[in-house]
Each structure stands twice: as C-alpha cells, then as structure tokens.
Design a protein around this motif. Structure first.
Motif, PDB file in Angstrom:
ATOM      1  N   LEU A  79      72.553 105.245  93.030  1.00 43.34           N
ATOM      2  CA  LEU A  79      73.168 104.138  93.742  1.00 43.34           C
ATOM      3  C   LEU A  79      74.306 104.676  94.605  1.00 43.34           C
ATOM      4  CD1 LEU A  79      73.676 101.074  94.241  1.00 43.34           C
ATOM      5  CD2 LEU A  79      75.227 101.148  92.272  1.00 43.34           C
ATOM      6  N   VAL A  80      74.332 104.259  95.875  1.00 45.71           N
ATOM      7  CA  VAL A  80      75.397 104.660  96.791  1.00 45.71           C
ATOM      8  C   VAL A  80      76.000 103.400  97.405  1.00 45.71           C
ATOM      9  CG1 VAL A  80      76.025 106.020  98.805  1.00 45.71           C
ATOM     10  CG2 VAL A  80      74.194 106.834  97.291  1.00 45.71           C
ATOM     11  N   LEU A  81      77.301 103.239  97.232  1.00 41.19           N
ATOM     12  CA  LEU A  81      78.013 102.069  97.753  1.00 41.19           C
ATOM     13  C   LEU A  81      79.084 102.514  98.738  1.00 41.19           C
ATOM     14  CD1 LEU A  81      78.618  99.985  94.498  1.00 41.19           C
ATOM     15  CD2 LEU A  81      76.861  99.597  96.245  1.00 41.19           C
ATOM     16  N   GLY A  82      79.126 101.880  99.893  1.00 43.66           N
ATOM     17  CA  GLY A  82      80.167 102.151 100.879  1.00 43.66           C
ATOM     18  C   GLY A  82      81.079 100.949 101.021  1.00 43.66           C
ATOM     19  N   PHE A  83      82.384 101.194 101.095  1.00 44.18           N
ATOM     20  CA  PHE A  83      83.332 100.091 101.221  1.00 44.18           C
ATOM     21  C   PHE A  83      84.619 100.603 101.862  1.00 44.18           C
ATOM     22  CE2 PHE A  83      83.645 102.154  97.167  1.00 44.18           C
ATOM     23  CZ  PHE A  83      84.997 102.277  96.893  1.00 44.18           C
ATOM     24  N   VAL A  84      85.373  99.681 102.427  1.00 43.03           N
ATOM     25  CA  VAL A  84      86.624 100.018 103.107  1.00 43.03           C
ATOM     26  C   VAL A  84      87.787  99.840 102.140  1.00 43.03           C
ATOM     27  CG1 VAL A  84      88.192  99.325 104.974  1.00 43.03           C
ATOM     28  CG2 VAL A  84      85.737  99.456 105.389  1.00 43.03           C
ATOM     29  N   SER A  85      88.817 100.645 102.315  1.00 42.47           N
ATOM     30  CA  SER A  85      90.031 100.569 101.511  1.00 42.47           C
ATOM     31  C   SER A  85      90.545  99.138 101.412  1.00 42.47           C
ATOM     32  CB  SER A  85      91.111 101.456 102.158  1.00 42.47           C
ATOM     33  OG  SER A  85      92.401 101.058 101.779  1.00 42.47           O
ATOM     34  N   ALA A  86      90.884  98.728 100.189  1.00 43.82           N
ATOM     35  CA  ALA A  86      91.434  97.388  99.988  1.00 43.82           C
ATOM     36  C   ALA A  86      92.724  97.201 100.776  1.00 43.82           C
ATOM     37  CB  ALA A  86      91.682  97.153  98.494  1.00 43.82           C
ATOM     38  N   ASP A  87      93.547  98.227 100.850  1.00 44.39           N
ATOM     39  CA  ASP A  87      94.804  98.119 101.596  1.00 44.39           C
ATOM     40  C   ASP A  87      94.552  97.824 103.064  1.00 44.39           C
ATOM     41  OD1 ASP A  87      96.265  98.607  99.312  1.00 44.39           O
ATOM     42  OD2 ASP A  87      96.560 100.733  99.729  1.00 44.39           O
ATOM     43  N   ASP A  88      93.557  98.484 103.652  1.00 42.78           N
ATOM     44  CA  ASP A  88      93.263  98.265 105.066  1.00 42.78           C
ATOM     45  C   ASP A  88      92.667  96.881 105.304  1.00 42.78           C
ATOM     46  OD1 ASP A  88      94.247 100.694 106.015  1.00 42.78           O
ATOM     47  OD2 ASP A  88      92.388 101.731 105.538  1.00 42.78           O
ATOM     48  N   MET A  89      91.894  96.396 104.355  1.00 39.12           N
ATOM     49  CA  MET A  89      91.328  95.055 104.497  1.00 39.12           C
ATOM     50  C   MET A  89      92.412  93.990 104.410  1.00 39.12           C
ATOM     51  SD  MET A  89      87.755  95.397 102.432  1.00 39.12           S
ATOM     52  CE  MET A  89      87.244  93.766 102.909  1.00 39.12           C
ATOM     53  N   VAL A  90      93.349  94.177 103.498  1.00 42.45           N
ATOM     54  CA  VAL A  90      94.472  93.244 103.391  1.00 42.45           C
ATOM     55  C   VAL A  90      95.324  93.311 104.653  1.00 42.45           C
ATOM     56  CG1 VAL A  90      96.607  92.745 102.141  1.00 42.45           C
ATOM     57  CG2 VAL A  90      94.507  93.248 100.876  1.00 42.45           C
ATOM     58  N   ARG A  91      95.535  94.514 105.183  1.00 42.44           N
ATOM     59  CA  ARG A  91      96.283  94.686 106.435  1.00 42.44           C
ATOM     60  C   ARG A  91      95.683  93.853 107.558  1.00 42.44           C
ATOM     61  NH1 ARG A  91      94.599  99.929 108.968  1.00 42.44           N
ATOM     62  NH2 ARG A  91      92.891  98.501 109.470  1.00 42.44           N
ATOM     63  N   ASP A  92      94.338  93.795 107.597  1.00 48.71           N
ATOM     64  CA  ASP A  92      93.647  93.048 108.646  1.00 48.71           C
ATOM     65  C   ASP A  92      93.474  91.570 108.313  1.00 48.71           C
ATOM     66  OD1 ASP A  92      93.456  95.314 110.191  1.00 48.71           O
ATOM     67  OD2 ASP A  92      91.418  95.812 109.550  1.00 48.71           O
TER      68      ASP A  92
END
Length: 209
Positions: free
Chosen positions: A148-161
């Motif tokens: 299984l391979v999961l890709g996701f963006v940093s939680a900090d960067d998502m909150v920033r946006d």
C-alpha cells in the motif's frame, strides 16, 4: 494562500465543466512530483494487479498501465467527471483489457478480497469519511503481503492554506503511520518531498498477516 471554498469543494469531488476541463489538468500538473514518488514506491512489475483509489486526472493511472508489461490497473473514483476524463484518456488500455474503471469510494471498494498485489491513493485521505475503515478496506482487497502506498500533504501546510476550514482532514505523518499500523499494515518507510503546495509525504506499507 487561503484556498477559496469553491476550489476546495472541487478538490474533493471535481464536478461540472469546471471539474472536467480545469480540475483534471490542474490536479495532474500540481501533483506530478508527488505522483512520481508514489510510482517509484509502487514499483509495478509485469503481471501485477494494481489499484488506485481516487485517480483524479488519471496521469498516474496512465503511467502505471504503460510502464509494466501485462500489468492490470484498476481505478476507483467518486467523481463522474474524472471517470469520464479517464475513460477518454485511457481508451486504448481499457479496450485492451488492461485498465478497469469503477465508480466507488474507499469505504466500499467494488472488488473481491485479495484482488490486488498493490494499491495506492494520492491526496485523498483528507476526504475519507472514516480513515480506519478506509485502511481496512484497502487491506481487504490486497493479497497477503500486498503493498500500500499513500501520498498526502503536510498537515501544517494544509492548515496554512485554510483547508481544515473546508472540512479537509489534516493528518500528520505520525497519525497516518499509527492508523496504518492499527489496520494491520507494516509501515516500511516514509518519504518526503516538496512542490507548490508545500511538503508532501509518501507512506509505503505492506499488509500484515
């Protein structure tokens, strides 16, 4: 940069003409580097069966079905617009029986147990209604020791946006590692990189039995 509500909704489920003609190419362009790391971690071999959940603009699906001879690739997507886009883009491989597209979501995958050697999902965990249930469903459709391979963006960067204000679930790398482990996966490694969105991660795990 704060993401407007309309764009945030389109990220979760592209719809209408904007979804088909704008969001598909946009998703492919902005996630290209992220998709490349996921592709490397999948390392699809000849004859393997691979699933992508939430394929968006279908760039990764197309790459997967062309790089390994006789590999069979399946894609599941909640957006009718992305399904239509992928059906056009992958008309040849679909006709040859090497690509199968289905409408569905991670909590109820339309496949039998142990159907796939490998599975991936990029930038979708934010929208899963139940993260543990989604991971267990992916485990179900993977064969023993399947990857299984999961890709996701940093939680900090998502909150920033401001994406958390639009209902995005912003999971940290540590939280996703813990959730995958709880769903009976062995987490093998976590890679990171960056693109215009900020820091992204790629988690690679194997089904534990």
């Amino acid at each position: 940069m704060t993401i407007p509500g309309f764009i945030a909704r389109q990220l979760g489920r592209p719809s209408g003409r904007f979804g088909r003609y704008v969001m598909g190419p946009f998703l492919n362009r902005t996630t290209a580097a992220h998709n490349e790391v996921v592709r490397q971690e999948l390392a699809v071999a000849a004859g393997e069966r691979v699933l992508e959940v939430g394929f968006g603009g279908a760039a990764l699906l197309e790459r997967l079905c062309t790089e390994a001879s006789q590999a069979c690739v399946a894609g599941v997507e909640v957006s009718d617009e992305m399904l239509a886009l992928a059906a056009r883009r992958l008309r040849g491989p679909i006709g040859a029986g090497r690509v199968v597209l289905k409408r569905g979501s991670v909590e109820a995958l339309p496949f039998d147990d142990a159907s796939f050697d490998k599975a991936c999902s990029v930038n979708t965990t934010y929208f899963w209604p139940d993260l543990p249930a989604g991971l267990l469903e992916l485990r179900r459709v993977l064969r023993p020791a399947g990857r299984l391979v999961l890709g996701f963006v940093s939680a900090d960067d998502m909150v920033r946006d401001g994406l958390d204000r639009h209902g995005f679930a912003c999971h940290s790398a540590e939280q996703l590692t813990a959730s995958a482990t709880a769903a009976s996966f062995h987490v093998r490694r976590m890679r990171s990189g960056s693109d215009s969105r900020g820091t992204f991660y790629v988690l690679t795990a194997e089904r534990a039995d």
